[in-house]
Design a protein around this motif. Structure first.
Motif, PDB file in Angstrom:
ATOM      1  N   MET A 182      -2.471  -4.997  -9.953  1.00  0.00           N
ATOM      2  CA  MET A 182      -2.461  -3.479  -9.887  1.00  0.00           C
ATOM      3  C   MET A 182      -1.064  -3.077 -10.639  1.00  0.00           C
TER       4      MET A 182
ATOM      5  N   GLU B 258      -1.521  -7.623  -6.235  1.00  0.00           N
ATOM      6  CA  GLU B 258      -0.552  -6.633  -6.335  1.00  0.00           C
ATOM      7  C   GLU B 258       0.110  -6.605  -7.668  1.00  0.00           C
TER       8      GLU B 258
ATOM      9  N   ARG C 194      -7.654   1.711  -4.003  1.00  0.00           N
ATOM     10  CA  ARG C 194      -6.298   1.232  -3.087  1.00  0.00           C
ATOM     11  C   ARG C 194      -6.635   1.444  -1.691  1.00  0.00           C
TER      12      ARG C 194
ATOM     13  N   GLY D 251       2.451   1.649  -3.245  1.00  0.00           N
ATOM     14  CA  GLY D 251       1.555   1.977  -4.383  1.00  0.00           C
ATOM     15  C   GLY D 251       1.449   3.350  -4.329  1.00  0.00           C
TER      16      GLY D 251
ATOM     17  N   ALA E  68       0.856  -1.123  -0.058  1.00  0.00           N
ATOM     18  CA  ALA E  68      -0.090   0.039   0.191  1.00  0.00           C
ATOM     19  C   ALA E  68       0.809   1.264   0.097  1.00  0.00           C
TER      20      ALA E  68
END
Length: 250
Positions: free
Chosen positions: A139, A136, A171, A45, A42
């Motif tokens: 993403m 992930e 997210r 990102g 997270a």
């Protein structure tokens, strides 16, 4: 001869307890690794939009190796504990075991329940980790396509901005869901530790209930209250999950 067989049984119990303690520590570390993986993804990102395309989605190569290593170690410990339980079962079924066989069977069943709980927890945590890693990776592919589109067009148009904002919203929703899962896993660990204590108490209460009818009535009321509390807890968790999903897709 009886002393020898008793020592053999105690050795097996000692091995089982040692393996259970090792598994408990390994599973806690394994769960923390899964949680730290999701949190680091997270954070990374959020920085990806300001980094180059050559920056990896996650600094997770070392975490992946650690995950594989810990998974193998836990599987080996589970296999060893299964072997010890099998030896304990063979011992209880062998000839010459004294009349305490019922107590031995009760002890063996308790170790089997612990093994089953640890096995279930390991597979659940492993499945969660794999799901996080796959998401992930997906993403990362989406972000890379977005950056490629932006660099190719050279124009940061309104549609791209809206898409990026929606991506950030998703997210953030994933992060909230992961935090909820972490809280649920911690709650599950506490409930698992309490479950062993409740089993022991329940066994003693059943023994008393067979002797005293009044105690049996008390146990029934306790069981009804436990079921009520379980329903309330399940309802609260369900409502929280629904609210999170509504917030995530609002």
């Amino acid at each position: 001869m009886a002393a020898g067989t008793s020592n053999y049984w105690e050795d097996l119990r000692k091995q089982a307890r040692q393996l259970e303690n090792e598994l408990d520590l390994k599973l806690v570390s394994f769960s923390k690794l899964c949680t730290s993986y999701s949190h680091s993804s997270a954070r990374d990102g959020g920085r990806d939009r300001y980094s180059s395309d050559t920056t990896p989605l996650l600094n997770g190569s070392s975490q992946d190796r650690m995950f594989e290593t810990m998974a193998i170690e836990i599987e080996q410990l589970l296999a060893r504990l299964t072997g010890v339980n099998d030896k304990m079962a063979e011992y209880t079924n062998s000839a010459g075991v004294p009349s305490l066989n019922a107590a031995l069977m009760h002890t063996l069943q308790r170790h089997r329940d612990i093994l089953q709980d640890y096995t279930h927890e390991f597979h659940k945590t492993k499945a969660n980790f794999m799901a996080i890693r796959e998401r992930e990776n997906l993403m990362g592919s989406v972000r890379k396509d977005i950056e490629s589109y932006k660099s190719g067009s050279g124009v940061n148009n309104r549609r791209t901005e809206l898409f990026l904002k929606e991506h950030d919203h998703l997210r953030n929703s994933d992060r909230l869901i992961e935090e909820t899962i972490s809280i649920a896993m911690a709650t599950k660990e506490n409930m698992t530790s309490q479950r062993g204590m409740l089993k022991s108490i329940h066994s003693k209460m059943n023994t008393l209930a067979n002797r005293f009818p009044a105690v049996n009535s008390l146990i029934q009321r306790i069981n009804l209250r436990k079921r009520r509390d379980s329903l309330i807890l399940g309802g609260v968790i369900g409502i929280c999950t629904i609210l999170l999903l509504l917030y995530a897709f609002h």
